[in-house]
Design an enzyme around this catalytic site. Sequence first.
Site, mmCIF file in Angstrom:
data_model
loop_
_atom_site.group_PDB
_atom_site.id
_atom_site.type_symbol
_atom_site.label_atom_id
_atom_site.label_comp_id
_atom_site.label_asym_id
_atom_site.label_seq_id
_atom_site.Cartn_x
_atom_site.Cartn_y
_atom_site.Cartn_z
ATOM 1 C CG PHE A 104 -1.782 -1.251 1.647
ATOM 2 C CD1 PHE A 104 -3.039 -2.050 0.611
ATOM 3 C CD2 PHE A 104 -1.711 -1.899 2.377
ATOM 4 C CE1 PHE A 104 -2.791 -3.075 0.801
ATOM 5 C CE2 PHE A 104 -2.038 -3.279 2.995
ATOM 6 C CZ PHE A 104 -2.636 -3.348 1.779
ATOM 7 C CD GLN A 106 -5.349 -4.389 -6.676
ATOM 8 O OE1 GLN A 106 -5.556 -4.201 -5.233
ATOM 9 N NE2 GLN A 106 -4.050 -3.577 -7.137
ATOM 10 N N GLY A 154 -5.435 -0.257 -8.997
ATOM 11 C CA GLY A 154 -5.098 -0.388 -7.521
ATOM 12 C C GLY A 154 -5.422 0.371 -6.701
ATOM 13 C CD GLU A 155 -1.861 3.840 -5.957
ATOM 14 O OE1 GLU A 155 -1.775 4.762 -5.517
ATOM 15 O OE2 GLU A 155 -1.452 4.210 -6.718
#
Lengths: 328, 168, 772
Positions: free
Chosen positions: C275, C671, C736-737
């Site tokens: 992360f 995800q 992913g974000e």
Amino acid sequence: MNPISYSRAASVADALHMAGGQGARLLGGGTNLVDLMRKGVDTPSQLVDVTALPDGIDRAEDGGLIIGAAARNSAVAAHPLVRSGYPMLARAILAAASAQVRNMATVGGNVMQRTRCLYFNDVAGARCNKRVPGSGCDAIGGFNRYHAILGGSDACIATHPSDMCVALAALDGQVHIAGPAGERTVPLVAFHRLPGERPDIETVLDPTEIVVAITLPPSPFAARSAYRKVRDRASYAFALVSVAVGLTMREDRVDAISVAFGGIAPKPWRAARIEDALRGASLSPSAIEKAFEAEFADATLLPGNGFKRGLAKRTLSAMLTELGGPAQ
Amino acid sequence: MTIKVNGQDFPPPDDARVSLLDLLREQLHLTGTKVGCNQGACGACTVLLDSRRVLSCLTLAVQADGRSVTTIEGLGTAEALHPLQAAFIEHDGFQCGYCTPGQICAATAMLEEVAAGMPSYLTVDLAADRITLSREEVQERMSGNLCRCGAHNGIIDAILDVAGEHRP
Amino acid sequence: MTKIQNAVIGSVRTVIGWVPAGWLPGGSPDPLIERRAAIGRQASRLDGPLKVTGEARFAAEVAVDNLSYAALVHSPITRGRIMRLDTDAADAAPGVILVVTHRNMPRLGTLALIGMSDMSAIGNSDLPILQDAQVHYNGQVVAAVIAETQEQADHAVSLIMIDYTAEPAKTLFEEAKATARTPASVLIEKNHVTVGNAERELSRSAHIVDNVYRTPPHNHNAIELHTVTAMWEGDGLLVHDTTQMVAPSATALAKLFGLKREQVRVLSPFVGGGFGGKGMWDHQIVAVAVARMVGRPVRLTLSREGVYRIIGGRTPSEQRVAIGADAAGRFTALIHSGYSVMPPYGACPEQYTLGSRAIYDAKSFEFLQRHVDLDIVPNTFMRAPGEAIGTFAVESAVDEMAHAMGVDPIDMRMANIAERHPVSGAPFSQHALKQAFTDGAERFGWNRRVAEPGSRREGEWRIGIGCAAGSFPYARMPGANVRITLHGDGSATIACSAQEMGMGTATVQVQHAADRLGLPLEAIRFELGDSDLPASPMAGGSSQTASVAGAIIAAAEKLTGEMLRLAGNASPVAGLRAGEVRLTDGGIASIADPSRHDSFESILARAARDDMTVTAAGSMPLEMFKFAMHSTSAVFCELRVSDVTGEVRVDRLLGSFDCGTILNPKTAASQFRGGMIMGLGLALTEETLFDGRSGRIMNASLADYHIPTHLDVPQIDVMWTDIPDPRSPLGARGIGEIGITGVGAAVANAVFNATGKRVRDLPITLDKLLPD
């Protein structure tokens, strides 16, 4: 962690003999003590494992309940006598920690557990009168969201973190203690001390004594009781405020009542003033409000924990209103 | 005395400070049991001690003397997966995989607890001896196992799948 | 970034702006966007069986002979000097091999900060490590003990006596704002951006919202602790680490310890959660240095408290968002400015205004970030740095404007979502945020929303729903290399140093390679997590999938050429050029006449070759400079707030995403959900508590820092437009974000809808929702 010796007590006499020395600690599930040792908060040199001591959960002669101090928290919560006769106690235990911790933790250990105050736990970086008497208290003026609004002192405002003990307080639990001079019994509400000038002395237990059992008298509250825990996430967190309530009603008025709070005081807080004010009364909002004020009038509110007063009032009020309604 | 781990006997450590977790990982090289906090706050180190789920980080290895420990390695292998292990793969109940063995060990014991009629904080009728395993019941009972990747949905789906319950 | 770097980036953009799109990478869409079989399939993780059985060996789980264990001492003071150091008792304690302090630590230089020079610049801090008596922040490493067992090392640490002289420390955000710095740029973007005169436009607007939003510090809290095992073998260094930057770590360690790059090998096949937190910090440096001193392998695992003490997290922020709107609800001004902590020795600017530059049109804009300097563990990148907290502010403000104007919050957004990049004017490569909102609103049942706050109630619970938009930039990093080896049996091995921390890197790239090379999934192996393999950049900015995919494309092209050459004149594909063939059915085929096919196996067999290996680097990611490329999202939340206790329970959460091609629906959904769940924590429970009196983190544990538990997490619905991005490899953008982005505001807006209370400081704890 300092080097330690480890031994198992086979009997109460055995435990009393082994645990008498300086630096000795009784080890139950270890869920609190091992953590404290790893942090350096507690530094014993000798551990006496007491999990082989009596752990039975049985009906007592007076129709109440006797619970061996080595009984695991999960075993108490799952026991049919507890679930049917003392549902508030089962609910309180199940509100605590996680299933794994409840499988490990003993009833005796739960009663003896230490505060989760952030400053108490920070050996290297914080002052704490409970840990080092006279060193000062960094929680007053620091993060005190989890701290006491009742019963604290200028020396300490740490709370007792147990859920189980709050229910035991409401249920008139008795702590059975064995010592070199024999056995004695102390009401749970008198077992934990308020901090005053000596927050390091947390209970009335002498270092040479051990807790061997908890007893509960027969409870009139099986039908109308509840334990509600309010916390910062949905599960697996210590209480901001928790409330145990037991009621019996005659007509529309309170007959018997028992109220205890967790998360707001250095010990499980039996609210006798609330009980006195409501016994014989009808559960109107104004009566509940008046009763609450009688108990919380001298609450000490800090920037971090001031909200607990209102939270405790609203939670108690909602519980009483619900429990006082028509029986299910 | 000995500690039985996955059916095999091992001597307890000489140093009483050694946790069951460190015994497993550092001395027996059973590294499937994970260390996430070493303070009883995350559940990654969950193992079965005499068939009950416990935290191996807060259990001193000497406390396990004379008792039986089952770790993730004792539940199944890649060739012969435990049903929960297979369901975790099917439902993508993990990402990094680090909390996974603890979740699976906890779930194994949790299903036994439910079968034995043990209640949870969310069980409405504490006096009832049969548990209706709702999604929320599983969530509460698994809340001692933290996951940071956010595989919660897949984990609960996998457990419900194995429990024979299906999503509404 | 300096003004000079600003100018360089600016000129690259200008030049690229003139170059026809067709000349750039992605100039013609990746053919696999149309022609895919394995990609887009619901494949289970390849490493699943290893992970569910506990057989996957994480960094601290490699058996090593003659291993020693380290433990660290952290400073309990925030700023000052070590005056007296007594290690006698620790030196004499059982099992202790060595005590290391600044007195005997070898002299070392400092790390280059992330982004300052090249891809090996990965320092989160450029402070010296155990080099002198100075303490710069609370928790700094001041000593280390190496012992035969972890228990002995931990015990010896408690025996080290240190006296400090404390010096005045900067620990209060509010006070330090007065001396905040204004950097020239934020990452590779100019910091202070103005379009028109936003303050003037704001003051003239028919409708104005102008508020300050606050977000607290956060920690990553990957469940796997930071751990490193370092060993010297002759002049060579072997490091088992858990890192998001395998190859750059090896390069950085080589530089710091004066070694050749090939003398250093970093292995990290599995990462137990990153992360943004699993980068290069002090503990790796200490472990490598002391392993040389003791001449034995050293394992250094941080305690959970240690992770909080020396691994920085997300910075706190104070953000002003002001929006002006005309009578029709069109934005006339958007101002987003604020303060966040970034000590001068740190590297992460927390780019919270970048997302706001990319979503809405307005007549005028102003963006400005200021850095507050505190004596503090250097903050770093944490999932969607910038956007996660920036969207909380902006998307709350948009909701406030919609409420003030009596407009539906989705209508308000639809009226203002930009068709080109609002600030640069660059065209979007692909952008379907409006569709994401429409699709999401329909699936969620947005039309059941009651606009009047506090209208819906069930028992003690007030119910509300809210939404928010999210945006996160596409990135493809330069410097990604892969090696493809075709084996004589027709199978292939793809190798690069990339890291697997749960994103499904290997799974997805094997799916990709299957389609790219024309092989079945089972015929492909993916090797990763080893710095001896062709280098891949760090996993950051949601870039790894695109970066590695770009390199596989380049390598596959090279492989095609090599195999054609090897095929020779006897081959059915003889005479064809690379552009006229494709890799399919385990070999090479003519695009025009697919019956002309030669298998890899027979090509290699005829040439008497065991295998064919090519290595290639991905093209420069110039598409990023020509186009505005962003993953976007519409997030919807339904929750309950207890009228009794103020507790919030999230009942439903839906994410509708526009991120290009979804390569594997199963791992992608995880995800997205994972990001959204971290967003729930950000919204409701998470906060790192710095005691301003001492500068010390007080809740350095997973018991006291509340990440969501199973019971906090509802069933999360995710959906996506699945519209390929014509400018990116495989048509995919990062995922992913984007998941965490927007969640904070969606929750806050739902809380407002439920209660009428607008909470502008996170987390939304129950005390903020109790009646006064």
